[in-house]
Write a protein that holds these residues in place. Structure first.
Motif, PDB file in Angstrom:
ATOM      1  N   ALA A 119       0.029  10.350 -10.406  1.00 47.95           N
ATOM      2  CA  ALA A 119      -0.364   9.858  -8.756  1.00 47.95           C
ATOM      3  C   ALA A 119       0.476  10.665  -8.280  1.00 47.95           C
ATOM      4  O   ALA A 119      -0.072  11.100  -6.690  1.00 47.95           O
ATOM      5  CB  ALA A 119       0.196   8.361  -8.463  1.00 47.95           C
ATOM      6  N   LEU A 120       1.911  10.334  -8.220  1.00 47.84           N
ATOM      7  CA  LEU A 120       3.083  11.441  -7.437  1.00 47.84           C
ATOM      8  C   LEU A 120       2.863  12.958  -7.910  1.00 47.84           C
ATOM      9  O   LEU A 120       4.044  13.391  -7.359  1.00 47.84           O
ATOM     10  CB  LEU A 120       4.449   9.759  -7.946  1.00 47.84           C
ATOM     11  CG  LEU A 120       4.979   9.098  -7.551  1.00 47.84           C
ATOM     12  CD1 LEU A 120       6.436   8.099  -7.727  1.00 47.84           C
ATOM     13  CD2 LEU A 120       4.056   8.247  -5.452  1.00 47.84           C
ATOM     14  N   SER A 121       2.330  13.027  -8.828  1.00 43.77           N
ATOM     15  CA  SER A 121       2.254  14.517  -9.235  1.00 43.77           C
ATOM     16  C   SER A 121       4.089  14.716  -9.872  1.00 43.77           C
ATOM     17  O   SER A 121       4.043  16.095  -9.680  1.00 43.77           O
ATOM     18  CB  SER A 121       2.274  15.433  -8.035  1.00 43.77           C
ATOM     19  OG  SER A 121       1.404  15.140  -7.176  1.00 43.77           O
ATOM     20  N   GLY A 122       3.735  14.211 -10.731  1.00 48.09           N
ATOM     21  CA  GLY A 122       5.241  14.281 -11.526  1.00 48.09           C
ATOM     22  C   GLY A 122       6.234  13.724 -10.678  1.00 48.09           C
ATOM     23  O   GLY A 122       7.828  14.155 -11.289  1.00 48.09           O
ATOM     24  N   ALA A 174      -4.328   5.096  -5.549  1.00 42.98           N
ATOM     25  CA  ALA A 174      -4.940   4.705  -6.370  1.00 42.98           C
ATOM     26  C   ALA A 174      -3.992   3.153  -8.023  1.00 42.98           C
ATOM     27  O   ALA A 174      -3.678   4.179  -8.162  1.00 42.98           O
ATOM     28  CB  ALA A 174      -6.104   4.676  -7.166  1.00 42.98           C
ATOM     29  N   LEU A 175      -3.075   2.534  -6.846  1.00 39.61           N
ATOM     30  CA  LEU A 175      -2.144   1.487  -7.480  1.00 39.61           C
ATOM     31  C   LEU A 175      -2.208   0.609  -7.810  1.00 39.61           C
ATOM     32  O   LEU A 175      -2.811   0.487  -6.398  1.00 39.61           O
ATOM     33  CB  LEU A 175      -0.568   2.214  -7.570  1.00 39.61           C
ATOM     34  CG  LEU A 175       0.055   3.864  -6.581  1.00 39.61           C
ATOM     35  CD1 LEU A 175       0.841   3.388  -6.091  1.00 39.61           C
ATOM     36  CD2 LEU A 175      -0.530   4.197  -8.329  1.00 39.61           C
ATOM     37  N   ARG A 176      -1.921   0.284  -9.431  1.00 36.78           N
ATOM     38  CA  ARG A 176      -2.226  -1.172  -9.524  1.00 36.78           C
ATOM     39  C   ARG A 176      -0.831  -1.845  -9.286  1.00 36.78           C
ATOM     40  O   ARG A 176      -0.077  -1.158  -8.316  1.00 36.78           O
ATOM     41  CB  ARG A 176      -2.386  -1.397 -11.104  1.00 36.78           C
ATOM     42  CG  ARG A 176      -3.358  -1.171 -11.557  1.00 36.78           C
ATOM     43  CD  ARG A 176      -4.656  -0.966 -13.261  1.00 36.78           C
ATOM     44  NE  ARG A 176      -3.228  -0.395 -13.575  1.00 36.78           N
ATOM     45  CZ  ARG A 176      -3.250   0.499 -14.225  1.00 36.78           C
ATOM     46  NH1 ARG A 176      -4.316   0.620 -14.349  1.00 36.78           N
ATOM     47  NH2 ARG A 176      -2.294   1.116 -15.300  1.00 36.78           N
ATOM     48  N   GLU A 179       2.365   2.357 -17.686  1.00 38.77           N
ATOM     49  CA  GLU A 179       2.929   1.973 -16.063  1.00 38.77           C
ATOM     50  C   GLU A 179       3.095   3.255 -14.890  1.00 38.77           C
ATOM     51  O   GLU A 179       3.272   3.989 -14.343  1.00 38.77           O
ATOM     52  CB  GLU A 179       3.303   0.472 -15.551  1.00 38.77           C
ATOM     53  CG  GLU A 179       2.417  -0.642 -16.086  1.00 38.77           C
ATOM     54  CD  GLU A 179       1.050  -0.807 -15.568  1.00 38.77           C
ATOM     55  OE1 GLU A 179       0.806   0.027 -14.765  1.00 38.77           O
ATOM     56  OE2 GLU A 179       0.731  -2.254 -15.882  1.00 38.77           O
ATOM     57  N   ILE A 180       4.474   3.313 -16.158  1.00 37.06           N
ATOM     58  CA  ILE A 180       4.998   4.525 -15.698  1.00 37.06           C
ATOM     59  C   ILE A 180       3.909   5.571 -15.459  1.00 37.06           C
ATOM     60  O   ILE A 180       4.551   6.740 -14.530  1.00 37.06           O
ATOM     61  CB  ILE A 180       6.399   4.874 -16.275  1.00 37.06           C
ATOM     62  CG1 ILE A 180       7.507   3.198 -16.626  1.00 37.06           C
ATOM     63  CG2 ILE A 180       7.371   5.815 -16.062  1.00 37.06           C
ATOM     64  CD1 ILE A 180       7.881   3.160 -15.562  1.00 37.06           C
ATOM     65  N   SER A 181       3.348   6.402 -16.177  1.00 36.25           N
ATOM     66  CA  SER A 181       3.410   6.870 -16.683  1.00 36.25           C
ATOM     67  C   SER A 181       1.925   8.006 -15.739  1.00 36.25           C
ATOM     68  O   SER A 181       1.290   8.288 -14.932  1.00 36.25           O
ATOM     69  CB  SER A 181       2.093   7.237 -18.049  1.00 36.25           C
ATOM     70  OG  SER A 181       3.332   7.483 -19.295  1.00 36.25           O
ATOM     71  N   GLN A 187       0.822  -1.054   0.552  1.00 32.39           N
ATOM     72  CA  GLN A 187      -0.583   0.398   0.253  1.00 32.39           C
ATOM     73  C   GLN A 187       1.260   1.189   0.448  1.00 32.39           C
ATOM     74  O   GLN A 187       2.051   1.030   0.565  1.00 32.39           O
ATOM     75  CB  GLN A 187      -0.774  -0.034   1.105  1.00 32.39           C
ATOM     76  CG  GLN A 187      -1.681   1.363   1.433  1.00 32.39           C
ATOM     77  CD  GLN A 187      -2.720   1.326   2.385  1.00 32.39           C
ATOM     78  OE1 GLN A 187      -2.334   1.126   4.519  1.00 32.39           O
ATOM     79  NE2 GLN A 187      -4.244   1.214   2.392  1.00 32.39           N
ATOM     80  N   ALA A 188       0.514   2.160  -0.056  1.00 34.96           N
ATOM     81  CA  ALA A 188       0.654   3.491  -0.719  1.00 34.96           C
ATOM     82  C   ALA A 188       0.187   4.214   0.044  1.00 34.96           C
ATOM     83  O   ALA A 188      -0.948   4.709  -0.692  1.00 34.96           O
ATOM     84  CB  ALA A 188       0.908   3.995  -2.351  1.00 34.96           C
TER      85      ALA A 188
END
Length: 413
Positions: free
Chosen positions: A296-299, A247-249, A289-291, A238-239
């Motif tokens: 999610a990390l605001s860049g 919300a990460l796969r 996946e990277i994008s 979990q992050a």
């Protein structure tokens, strides 16, 4: 005058118990404890645990590198609320003749304040930034008990294992973050003759203020400066940022874990291989996946060489740091299971094995039986660990039954 006499009698009683019991604990182990009304059970238990790694005659705490401490304090979530309270903390310390300290979750002191006389006394025992006051480093003290139990603690005079601290009394309370994690402790210490029961209520009140500020601080941050991400990848996945799960796969959590573990980053080819191995995966799938993770990390991921550009704290990194510092106690406390246990990514599997081996070797190198017992709970079929626990436990120790039972089960399977 009556209070001073009571304190002197209490000090003398505890010193008598210390000189009676500690030598026995050193030779016969935990079975030698008990039978002393003046001693709290948690104190004698801590003495027994500590004696395997701490010489009661040591004169000061071991010290962590100053540059490392500076960076820890700069990055600590406690720094801002403590800075806001600094004037009040200094005023209390000066008025009451205390020295006040703030540690991180490992028991390393990051910040102190106090009057000139008490500060000099504190520095002589390395009760100062960089001093390590966890149980493995400095034995029984209020900081180590508060970190171990997660509750406020006080230790008076000869309740300390180290004799150089028998002239002290310490009051301490853990500081919990909004997610419930212990972020460190706040400690107020002085000489034994200044012992005052009101000191503990003062410490608890100050900790309550710090915890309240921690709860309200994150929402005040501007949108272009999102809060630090906390990644949990040992035994779970979990992050979280600002108490909200990202919300990460699963694949994106794998990428985030690899980037956290390798801060120098990856070339696109190497990261792709760490995720997929020999599987045929299109470049567009990999880049998608990277994008998604970058959004999610605001860049917070560099483009040409994939590396984190935003702060991410990670439990696996914390375990590695503890192992590098020789702190098996903290490493075991933080190691809650295998790295991303459901992942089959080659890079994750390599790191999973590395962490498991590193923690296990630290357990086998430790002379503290509780380390082998704690690790043995998660490794029921590890014969060598159970045998190690039995070698370390004294014949009269009731915990031998647990280790022997585990060993018997492991040998049958």
């Amino acid at each position: 005058m009556s209070q001073r006499s009571d304190l002197r009698r209490r000090k003398a009683t505890l010193e008598g118990e210390w000189f009676r019991l500690v030598p026995r604990l050193k030779t016969t182990g935990p079975a030698a404890g008990g039978g002393a009304d003046a001693l709290r059970h948690e104190v004698t238990e801590s003495w027994a645990r500590s004696l395997s790694s701490v010489d009661p005659g040591r004169d000061s705490a071991p010290v962590t590198d100053g540059g490392t401490v500076h960076h820890r304090w700069t990055d600590s979530p406690l720094r801002r609320p403590v800075d806001d309270l600094a004037d009040e903390l200094r005023g209390i310390a000066d008025d009451a003749g205390f020295v006040t300290a703030v540690t991180d979750e490992s028991g390393t002191i990051l910040w102190t304040c106090g009057g000139r006389t008490m500060t000099r006394r504190a520095e002589r025992v390395n009760f100062a930034p960089g001093g390590r006051w966890d149980e493995q480093a400095m034995g029984t003290n209020a900081l180590s008990l508060a970190l171990r139990t997660g509750r406020p603690s006080s230790v008076f005079s000869a309740e300390h294992l180290v004799t150089a601290l028998h002239g002290w009394v310490c009051y301490c309370a853990p500081v919990h973050g909004p997610d419930g994690r212990v972020l460190g402790v706040l400690d107020m210490s002085t000489t034994w003759d200044r012992s005052n029961p009101l000191a503990m209520s003062t410490v608890r009140s100050l900790v309550s203020v710090i915890e309240a500020r921690l709860r309200t601080e994150l929402p005040r941050r501007p949108r272009d400066n999102p809060g630090q991400v906390r990644l949990t990848c040992l035994g779970s996945d979990q992050a979280v940022r600002e108490e909200q799960p990202l919300a990460l796969r699963p694949r994106q959590l794998e990428i985030l874990t690899l980037l956290a573990l390798e801060p120098d980053g990856f070339s696109p080819e190497r990261l792709r291989e760490a995720l997929y191995g020999d599987r045929a995966v299109t470049a567009s799938t990999f880049k998608a996946e990277i994008s998604h993770l970058r959004r999610a990390l605001s860049g917070g991921i560099a483009t040409r060489r994939y590396a984190l550009t935003t702060p991410v704290s990670c439990d696996a990194v914390d375990v590695l740091r503890a192992l590098e510092n020789g702190d098996a106690e903290t490493a075991l406390r933080l190691y809650r299971g295998p790295l991303l246990p459901r992942s089959a990514a080659p890079g994750i599997e390599q790191w999973r094995t590395y962490l498991e081996v590193a923690v296990r070797e630290a357990v086998l190198a430790s002379t503290r039986p509780e380390h082998a017992l704690r690790y043995g709970e998660r490794a029921p079929y590890d014969v060598e660990v159970h045998e190690h626990a039995l070698r370390l436990l004294d014949q009269g120790d009731a915990r031998r039954a647990v280790a022997a039972g585990r060993l018997s089960t492991a040998l049958r399977d």
